[in-house]
Design a protein around this motif. Structure first.
Motif, PDB file in Angstrom:
ATOM      1  N   PRO A 177      -6.745   5.312  -0.269  1.00 42.43           N
ATOM      2  CA  PRO A 177      -5.760   4.731  -1.187  1.00 42.43           C
ATOM      3  C   PRO A 177      -6.352   4.459  -2.563  1.00 42.43           C
ATOM      4  O   PRO A 177      -5.658   4.549  -3.571  1.00 42.43           O
ATOM      5  CB  PRO A 177      -5.342   3.430  -0.483  1.00 42.43           C
ATOM      6  N   SER A 196       0.815  -1.209   0.000  1.00 43.19           N
ATOM      7  CA  SER A 196       0.000   0.000   0.000  1.00 43.19           C
ATOM      8  C   SER A 196       0.847   1.257   0.000  1.00 43.19           C
ATOM      9  O   SER A 196       0.313   2.370  -0.009  1.00 43.19           O
ATOM     10  CB  SER A 196      -0.926   0.009   1.230  1.00 43.19           C
ATOM     11  N   TYR A 250      -4.478   8.689  -1.786  1.00 43.27           N
ATOM     12  CA  TYR A 250      -3.933   9.275  -0.560  1.00 43.27           C
ATOM     13  C   TYR A 250      -4.049  10.799  -0.510  1.00 43.27           C
ATOM     14  O   TYR A 250      -3.419  11.440   0.332  1.00 43.27           O
ATOM     15  CB  TYR A 250      -2.471   8.865  -0.336  1.00 43.27           C
TER      16      TYR A 250
END
Length: 506
Positions: A318, A135, A328
C-alpha cells in the motif's frame, strides 16, 4: 448454542462503537451475536487478518501527514483514561491534531482516526475536521455510514465540525526514490454533504439496534445477501450450520436470482426448475455428477515437452518502496517451476527474493533462464501473463523474452472449467477446491502458508518487519513450500485428468 435468556443478559445494553454500528446496519442478527455471543464467530483467517493489519499500518503512515499531531496513548480498553486524555489534548491549543481521540455520546464510544484542529480567528470557537483513514482506493457507502455515526457522536459531545473527510490511498501516485510524498499517496475528500443525510438516520438506527439487543434471542433473520456485504460476516458458519449440503445459497454465481428462488419457497438446489436459466457451472452443480468432456483427452495432449508448471507470488504494497511503482501494484518476488520431461522425470526450480531491495530484475532474469526456449508453460490463471505484461512496461529490455514466454503459456484453469466437473468442487474451480477432489492425496492443509493472501503477508513480514533470522528462515521455507505445492499440484492435476479422459475413451 442457544441464546442466554433475557434474565441473564446485561441489564444495561453494552456501549456501541462505530464498528458495532456498521455491523448493525449490515445485519441486526450479526450485531446481536457480536454483543451477546461473540464466541460463536469464526476466527478471521490469515488473509483477513493481513487485510486488518494493512489497515493498521496505513493508519500509522497517515498520521505523518499531520506534523505535530498527538496520539491518545490510552488503549481501547481504558475508556475513562482515553476520554480524559482526549479532553486534555483538545484544550491544548498547541496540539494541531489528535489521533485515536476518544468520545462518548448517546451510548456510543468512538475512537477517531484523525481529529484536526482548524485555525480560527481570535475569539472564535474552536472548530475541528473529522478525518477517517481507509486503506481502500475509493469511497464506499460503508465509509459514509462509519462517518455518520462518528459525526453524530462528536456533535453530541459538543464539538463544532468544520468538515467531515475521508482519506484513502491514491493508486495514481507513482513513487520515486526518497521519502514517500504523503500528499500524493493519500487522497483527502470532503464528504460532509454525503454524510449529512445518513447522520439524520442515526438516531432511529440506534433505536432499532438497542431494541434488538434487549431481546432474549437473536432476531430470526435468515442468511442471505446481507451476509457478504459490505463485509464477510464472521457468523456465517454459525448461522448456516443447520443448512443442508444442497442449500440453495450454496449455488455459485450471483445470489440475486437465488434470493428470488428462496422467496418462492425453493430451499434446495435440486428444487430449481428444469427450465431455469443457469450458467454451465450452475448447471453442473445442479446435476451433481462427475462430468468429463469428450474433448478433454485431445486438449491435454496438446502440450509440448518439456512441460513447465509455473506459479508466481507477488506482494502488493500500500505504501510503495521501490522506484516507479504505485500503491497496491503487484510486485513479483517469487516463482516456482516444476519441469516434466516426456519420460515423466520431474525437475523443480524456484526463486525467492528475500531482501528488502528491488526484486524484479533478479526475478525476471532467473525466470527467463529457468523457462528456456522450449516446451509448454502450464499455469492455472491469467495472472502470470498479466504480471509479465506489466513488468515489460517498466523493463522493456525483457520484452522479447517475455513475449516468447507468453506465447508458450498453456492455461489449465479454463480447461478444467470447460471440460471437467466433480461434485466435490462445490461449484468452485479454484485450485484449492479442484486439487483435493481430483487428487485426494494432495492438498494444502499440511502447509504453514495455505493461500496467496497469506503468502504476501508473510513475505512482507519476512522482508520488512521481522528481524529474528530464525523466524525469517522459517517464513522463507514456508513460502518456498507453498509456491512449490501450487506447481506440483498442476503436474498431478494434468496426470489425473489424463487418466480420467483415458477411462472415458475405454
Amino acid at each position: 448454542m442457544d441464546a442466554e435468556p433475557l434474565a441473564t443478559l446485561p441489564a444495561i445494553i453494552p456501549r456501541l462503537s462505530k464498528s458495532k454500528f456498521v455491523s448493525g446496519l449490515q445485519c441486526l442478527k450479526r450485531l446481536y451475536l457480536e454483543m451477546h455471543h461473540p464466541q460463536l464467530a469464526t476466527t478471521p483467517d490469515l488473509s483477513t487478518q493481513a487485510i486488518l493489519d494493512m489497515g493498521t499500518e496505513i493508519g500509522a503512515v497517515a498520521r505523518r501527514r499531520f506534523p505535530g499531531g498527538v496520539l491518545v496513548a490510552a488503549s481501547h480498553r481504558r475508556r475513562e483514561a482515553a476520554l480524559t486524555e482526549t479532553a486534555e489534548l483538545m484544550r491544548n491549543a498547541a496540539v494541531p491534531a489528535l489521533f485515536e481521540a476518544a468520545f462518548l455520546h448517546d451510548g456510543v464510544l468512538i475512537r477517531v482516526d484523525v481529529l484536526e484542529r482548524v485555525p480560527a480567528e481570535s475569539g472564535e470557537p474552536v472548530r475541528w475536521r473529522l478525518i477517517e483513514v481507509k486503506s481502500s482506493t475509493k469511497i464506499k457507502d460503508v465509509h459514509l455510514d462509519d462517518l455518520a455515526i462518528q459525526s453524530h457522536v462528536l456533535l453530541g459531545a459538543g464539538l463544532s465540525l468544520a468538515a467531515v473527510c475521508l482519506m484513502h490511498i491514491n493508486t495514481s501516485y507513482v513513487y520515486k526514490d526518497g521519502e514517500v510524498d504523503l500528499a500524493q499517496l493519500f487522497t483527502l475528500q470532503d464528504v460532509t454533504q454525503a454524510v449529512l443525510a445518513r447522520r439524520a438516520l442515526v438516531p432511529d438506527r440506534l433505536g432499532a439496534m438497542r431494541s434488538t439487543l434487549l431481546q432474549p434471542d437473536p432476531p430470526p433473520i435468515d442468511p442471505g445477501l446481507q451476509c457478504r456485504t459490505p463485509y464477510e460476516c464472521p457468523f456465517w458458519n454459525h448461522c448456516t450450520a443447520d443448512k443442508p449440503v444442497r442449500w440453495i445459497y450454496r449455488l455459485p454465481g450471483s445470489k440475486h436470482q437465488v434470493t428470488q428462488w428462496a422467496a418462492q419457497g425453493i430451499t434446495l438446489i435440486d428444487e430449481i426448475p428444469p427450465s431455469a436459466a443457469l450458467s454451465p457451472t450452475q448447471r453442473r452443480v445442479k446435476d451433481n455428477v462427475e462430468w468429463v468432456s469428450p474433448a478433454l483427452a485431445d486438449i491435454l495432449q496438446s502440450v509440448r515437452y518439456p512441460v513447465h508448471h509455473l506459479d508466481f507470488e507477488t506482494v502488493m504494497l500500500p505504501v510503495p518502496k521501490f522506484s516507479s511503482t504505485r500503491p497496491y501494484q503487484a510486485i513479483p518476488v517469487q516463482w516456482s517451476n516444476h519441469i516434466e520431461e516426456e519420460s515423466g522425470e520431474l525437475v523443480h526450480r524456484e526463486f525467492l527474493h528475500d531482501l528488502a531491495t528491488e526484486p524484479r530484475r533478479r526475478w525476471a532474469e532467473a525466470l527467463i533462464e529457468s523457462l528456456g526456449e522450449q516446451g509448454s508453460i502450464c499455469v492455472y490463471s491469467a495472472y502470470e501473463r498479466s504480471v509479465m505484461e506489466q513488468l515489460v512496461e517498466v523493463f522493456p529490455e525483457y520484452r522479447s523474452a517475455f513475449n516468447h514466454i507468453i506465447k508458450r503459456l498453456w492455461d489449465l484453469f479454463p480447461i478444467v472449467r470447460d471440460h471437467y466437473y466433480h461434485p466435490a468442487f462445490g461449484g468452485s474451480y479454484s485450485i484449492k477446491s479442484v486439487l483435493p477432489a481430483i487428487v485426494p492425496s494432495m492438498g494444502y492443509d499440511d502447509l504453514a502458508i495455505q493461500e496467496g493472501g497469506q503468502a504476501a503477508s508473510e513475505y512482507y513480514r519476512m522482508v520488512f518487519v521481522e528481524t529474528d533470522w530464525i523466524e525469517q528462515a522459517a517464513i522463507k521455507e514456508a513460502l518456498l513450500r507453498y509456491c512449490a505445492r501450487d506447481t506440483l499440484a498442476m503436474v498431478e492435476l494434468r496426470r489425473a485428468l489424463g487418466e480420467r479422459a483415458r477411462n472415458l475413451s475405454l
